[in-house]
Design a protein around this motif. Structure first.
Motif, PDB file in Angstrom:
ATOM      1  N   SER A 125     -32.768 -33.502  26.974  1.00  0.00           N
ATOM      2  CA  SER A 125     -33.249 -32.755  25.822  1.00  0.00           C
ATOM      3  C   SER A 125     -34.504 -31.957  26.135  1.00  0.00           C
ATOM      4  O   SER A 125     -35.362 -32.398  26.914  1.00  0.00           O
ATOM      5  N   VAL A 126     -34.641 -30.804  25.508  1.00  0.00           N
ATOM      6  CA  VAL A 126     -35.935 -30.133  25.524  1.00  0.00           C
ATOM      7  C   VAL A 126     -36.904 -31.000  24.737  1.00  0.00           C
ATOM      8  O   VAL A 126     -36.525 -31.723  23.815  1.00  0.00           O
ATOM      9  N   SER A 127     -38.181 -30.916  25.119  1.00  0.00           N
ATOM     10  CA  SER A 127     -39.190 -31.730  24.448  1.00  0.00           C
ATOM     11  C   SER A 127     -40.567 -31.181  24.813  1.00  0.00           C
ATOM     12  O   SER A 127     -40.729 -30.458  25.801  1.00  0.00           O
ATOM     13  N   PHE A 128     -41.548 -31.516  23.984  1.00  0.00           N
ATOM     14  CA  PHE A 128     -42.913 -31.098  24.256  1.00  0.00           C
ATOM     15  C   PHE A 128     -42.945 -29.597  24.581  1.00  0.00           C
ATOM     16  O   PHE A 128     -42.446 -28.787  23.815  1.00  0.00           O
ATOM     17  N   ASP A 129     -43.475 -29.239  25.768  1.00  0.00           N
ATOM     18  CA  ASP A 129     -43.473 -27.820  26.168  1.00  0.00           C
ATOM     19  C   ASP A 129     -42.600 -27.602  27.402  1.00  0.00           C
ATOM     20  O   ASP A 129     -42.894 -26.774  28.255  1.00  0.00           O
ATOM     21  N   SER A 130     -41.490 -28.350  27.457  1.00  0.00           N
ATOM     22  CA  SER A 130     -40.612 -28.281  28.637  1.00  0.00           C
ATOM     23  C   SER A 130     -39.725 -27.045  28.660  1.00  0.00           C
ATOM     24  O   SER A 130     -38.970 -26.843  29.603  1.00  0.00           O
ATOM     25  N   TRP A 131     -39.789 -26.220  27.635  1.00  0.00           N
ATOM     26  CA  TRP A 131     -38.865 -25.097  27.495  1.00  0.00           C
ATOM     27  C   TRP A 131     -39.579 -23.913  26.879  1.00  0.00           C
ATOM     28  O   TRP A 131     -40.690 -24.068  26.367  1.00  0.00           O
ATOM     29  N   PRO A 132     -38.987 -22.715  26.862  1.00  0.00           N
ATOM     30  CA  PRO A 132     -37.750 -22.355  27.570  1.00  0.00           C
ATOM     31  C   PRO A 132     -37.979 -22.284  29.075  1.00  0.00           C
ATOM     32  O   PRO A 132     -39.070 -21.898  29.528  1.00  0.00           O
ATOM     33  N   ILE A 133     -36.977 -22.674  29.820  1.00  0.00           N
ATOM     34  CA  ILE A 133     -37.074 -22.646  31.274  1.00  0.00           C
ATOM     35  C   ILE A 133     -37.097 -21.196  31.761  1.00  0.00           C
ATOM     36  O   ILE A 133     -36.771 -20.267  31.022  1.00  0.00           O
ATOM     37  N   LEU A 134     -37.491 -21.004  33.012  1.00  0.00           N
ATOM     38  CA  LEU A 134     -37.626 -19.664  33.576  1.00  0.00           C
ATOM     39  C   LEU A 134     -36.338 -18.861  33.441  1.00  0.00           C
ATOM     40  O   LEU A 134     -36.370 -17.672  33.090  1.00  0.00           O
ATOM     41  N   ARG A 135     -35.193 -19.511  33.692  1.00  0.00           N
ATOM     42  CA  ARG A 135     -33.910 -18.804  33.594  1.00  0.00           C
ATOM     43  C   ARG A 135     -33.730 -18.197  32.208  1.00  0.00           C
ATOM     44  O   ARG A 135     -33.314 -17.046  32.076  1.00  0.00           O
ATOM     45  N   MET A 136     -34.055 -18.958  31.171  1.00  0.00           N
ATOM     46  CA  MET A 136     -33.864 -18.445  29.820  1.00  0.00           C
ATOM     47  C   MET A 136     -34.933 -17.421  29.446  1.00  0.00           C
ATOM     48  O   MET A 136     -34.666 -16.480  28.691  1.00  0.00           O
ATOM     49  N   ARG A 137     -36.131 -17.568  29.980  1.00  0.00           N
ATOM     50  CA  ARG A 137     -37.156 -16.547  29.732  1.00  0.00           C
ATOM     51  C   ARG A 137     -36.730 -15.219  30.350  1.00  0.00           C
ATOM     52  O   ARG A 137     -36.937 -14.152  29.768  1.00  0.00           O
ATOM     53  N   MET A 138     -36.125 -15.294  31.522  1.00  0.00           N
ATOM     54  CA  MET A 138     -35.632 -14.079  32.169  1.00  0.00           C
ATOM     55  C   MET A 138     -34.484 -13.465  31.372  1.00  0.00           C
ATOM     56  O   MET A 138     -34.409 -12.240  31.223  1.00  0.00           O
ATOM     57  N   LEU A 139     -33.596 -14.332  30.850  1.00  0.00           N
ATOM     58  CA  LEU A 139     -32.462 -13.828  30.083  1.00  0.00           C
ATOM     59  C   LEU A 139     -32.917 -13.093  28.829  1.00  0.00           C
ATOM     60  O   LEU A 139     -32.305 -12.113  28.418  1.00  0.00           O
ATOM     61  N   ARG A 140     -33.999 -13.574  28.228  1.00  0.00           N
ATOM     62  CA  ARG A 140     -34.499 -12.902  27.026  1.00  0.00           C
ATOM     63  C   ARG A 140     -34.934 -11.475  27.342  1.00  0.00           C
ATOM     64  O   ARG A 140     -34.900 -10.606  26.477  1.00  0.00           O
ATOM     65  N   THR A 141     -35.329 -11.245  28.607  1.00  0.00           N
ATOM     66  CA  THR A 141     -35.739  -9.905  29.025  1.00  0.00           C
ATOM     67  C   THR A 141     -34.557  -9.084  29.512  1.00  0.00           C
ATOM     68  O   THR A 141     -34.404  -7.907  29.170  1.00  0.00           O
ATOM     69  N   LEU A 142     -33.688  -9.706  30.302  1.00  0.00           N
ATOM     70  CA  LEU A 142     -32.603  -8.977  30.965  1.00  0.00           C
ATOM     71  C   LEU A 142     -31.376  -8.786  30.077  1.00  0.00           C
ATOM     72  O   LEU A 142     -30.692  -7.762  30.177  1.00  0.00           O
ATOM     73  N   ALA A 143     -31.105  -9.769  29.208  1.00  0.00           N
ATOM     74  CA  ALA A 143     -29.850  -9.733  28.455  1.00  0.00           C
ATOM     75  C   ALA A 143     -29.723  -8.549  27.509  1.00  0.00           C
ATOM     76  O   ALA A 143     -28.653  -7.914  27.473  1.00  0.00           O
ATOM     77  N   ALA A 159     -21.704 -16.224  33.547  1.00  0.00           N
ATOM     78  CA  ALA A 159     -20.873 -17.397  33.834  1.00  0.00           C
ATOM     79  C   ALA A 159     -20.869 -17.706  35.324  1.00  0.00           C
ATOM     80  O   ALA A 159     -20.905 -18.867  35.734  1.00  0.00           O
ATOM     81  N   LEU A 160     -20.852 -16.649  36.142  1.00  0.00           N
ATOM     82  CA  LEU A 160     -20.869 -16.844  37.597  1.00  0.00           C
ATOM     83  C   LEU A 160     -22.173 -17.492  38.043  1.00  0.00           C
ATOM     84  O   LEU A 160     -22.174 -18.375  38.902  1.00  0.00           O
ATOM     85  N   THR A 161     -23.293 -17.083  37.457  1.00  0.00           N
ATOM     86  CA  THR A 161     -24.573 -17.671  37.848  1.00  0.00           C
ATOM     87  C   THR A 161     -24.678 -19.138  37.424  1.00  0.00           C
ATOM     88  O   THR A 161     -25.427 -19.907  38.034  1.00  0.00           O
ATOM     89  N   MET A 162     -23.932 -19.520  36.394  1.00  0.00           N
ATOM     90  CA  MET A 162     -23.967 -20.900  35.913  1.00  0.00           C
ATOM     91  C   MET A 162     -22.956 -21.791  36.622  1.00  0.00           C
ATOM     92  O   MET A 162     -22.968 -23.013  36.438  1.00  0.00           O
ATOM     93  N   ARG A 163     -22.081 -21.199  37.408  1.00  0.00           N
ATOM     94  CA  ARG A 163     -20.990 -21.944  38.041  1.00  0.00           C
ATOM     95  C   ARG A 163     -21.467 -23.170  38.837  1.00  0.00           C
ATOM     96  O   ARG A 163     -20.823 -24.231  38.772  1.00  0.00           O
ATOM     97  N   PRO A 164     -22.581 -23.102  39.575  1.00  0.00           N
ATOM     98  CA  PRO A 164     -23.010 -24.294  40.316  1.00  0.00           C
ATOM     99  C   PRO A 164     -23.390 -25.475  39.419  1.00  0.00           C
ATOM    100  O   PRO A 164     -23.406 -26.617  39.880  1.00  0.00           O
ATOM    101  N   TYR A 165     -23.698 -25.204  38.151  1.00  0.00           N
ATOM    102  CA  TYR A 165     -24.171 -26.257  37.251  1.00  0.00           C
ATOM    103  C   TYR A 165     -23.089 -26.755  36.299  1.00  0.00           C
ATOM    104  O   TYR A 165     -23.270 -27.785  35.650  1.00  0.00           O
ATOM    105  N   VAL A 166     -21.996 -26.001  36.190  1.00  0.00           N
ATOM    106  CA  VAL A 166     -20.877 -26.377  35.325  1.00  0.00           C
ATOM    107  C   VAL A 166     -19.698 -26.656  36.245  1.00  0.00           C
ATOM    108  O   VAL A 166     -18.996 -25.756  36.687  1.00  0.00           O
ATOM    109  N   ARG A 167     -19.494 -27.926  36.541  1.00  0.00           N
ATOM    110  CA  ARG A 167     -18.549 -28.293  37.587  1.00  0.00           C
ATOM    111  C   ARG A 167     -17.255 -28.847  37.006  1.00  0.00           C
ATOM    112  O   ARG A 167     -17.276 -29.597  36.028  1.00  0.00           O
TER     113      ARG A 167
END
Length: 275
Positions: A125-143, A159-167
């Motif tokens: 779970s996200v908690s305290f100030d553990s988020w948003p992670i760098l990937r999501m901060r970048m997505l907010r700019t790039l998306a 989806a391709l960039t997430m492939r290593p994490y969704v097995r």
């Protein structure tokens, strides 16, 4: 693997909220995060529906739920909406399980509406100030510019960039199904952008001092190899909630896909503590 139940819909605060429901027994509310949907719980929900009343909604702006351009989709707003969904389903009190951003929703419900919560499980779970992670901060700019102009191509790349994490084939099919709600057209892409921009760590930072108020059985479950919410956050979250317990499993961030049988076992054990 197919969804554990077909999608249904309920009118909640004037909004169309999709959910999946199966089983009987003590109620269980399963909350997903970003960029997933209720399909995160395909295997876990199928396992638990044998002895629990399992409800897994698509959060507002996600999956098959409504994606209005003018509504707050922050985790604080979602935490106000979910008890209203339970009202619509005739559920007074539920064990609440949250993964990723769904964990922020679960924490807010536990402190703001404790009478609705019979037990709490927080998974990577996200908690305290553990988020948003760098990937999501970048997505907010790039998306925004790319997703709006070429939604199908942009989400295929994502989806391709997430492939290593969704097995595994089942997990990737479920993940793709969640992305499909955003990738079909510009309106869907706009919804994703709103969800990404709604990520705000103040939501969990504000609630952190109140975690000590939680008086129901609570359990934290984490993937040892989670690259996004590092395992060090797990012990901190456990220690913030009186009497909470912790289990670390072999797996990554998407633990309900990586280790569904083990996740179901941990939820079922928590449910036994709530009986």
């Amino acid at each position: 693997m197919p969804p554990f139940a077909p999608a249904e819909r309920a009118a909640v605060a004037g909004l169309d909220i999709a959910f999946r429901r199966a089983g009987s027994g003590p109620p269980l509310l399963l909350l997903h995060g970003i960029p997933t949907s209720s399909r995160l719980w395909d295997a876990v929900g199928a396992d638990l529906a044998g002895d629990l009343d399992v409800v897994a909604p698509d959060l507002l702006g996600y999956g098959e739920s409504a994606k209005p351009p003018d509504r707050d989709v922050s985790m604080a707003a979602q935490a106000e909406l979910m008890p209203k969904l339970l009202d619509a389903l005739g559920v007074e009190r539920s064990i609440v399980v949250g993964h990723d951003l769904g964990g922020a929703v679960a924490q807010r419900i536990a402190v703001d509406a404790p009478e609705r919560v019979a037990g709490l499980v927080l998974i990577d779970s996200v908690s305290f100030d553990s988020w948003p992670i760098l990937r999501m901060r970048m997505l907010r700019t790039l998306a925004p510019p790319f997703a709006r102009r070429w939604p199908r191509r942009w989400f295929a790349w994502f989806a391709l960039t997430m492939r290593p994490y969704v097995r595994g084939g089942d997990a990737r099919e479920a993940f793709s199904a969640g992305l499909a709600a955003w990738s079909a057209d510009t309106a869907g892409a706009e919804a994703f952008v709103r969800n990404a921009r709604a990520m705000d760590p103040r939501i969990t930072e504000e609630v952190a001092p109140r975690l000590a108020e939680i008086g129901v059985p609570a359990h934290v479950v984490w993937g040892r190899k989670d690259p996004f919410q590092k395992v060090r956050w797990a012990a901190r979250l456990r220690d913030a909630i009186p009497g909470a317990t912790l289990t670390v499993l072999d797996g990554g961030h998407f633990l309900p896909w990586d280790a569904p049988a083990e996740v179901a076992r941990e939820i079922r054990a928590l449910a036994a503590r709530c009986a």
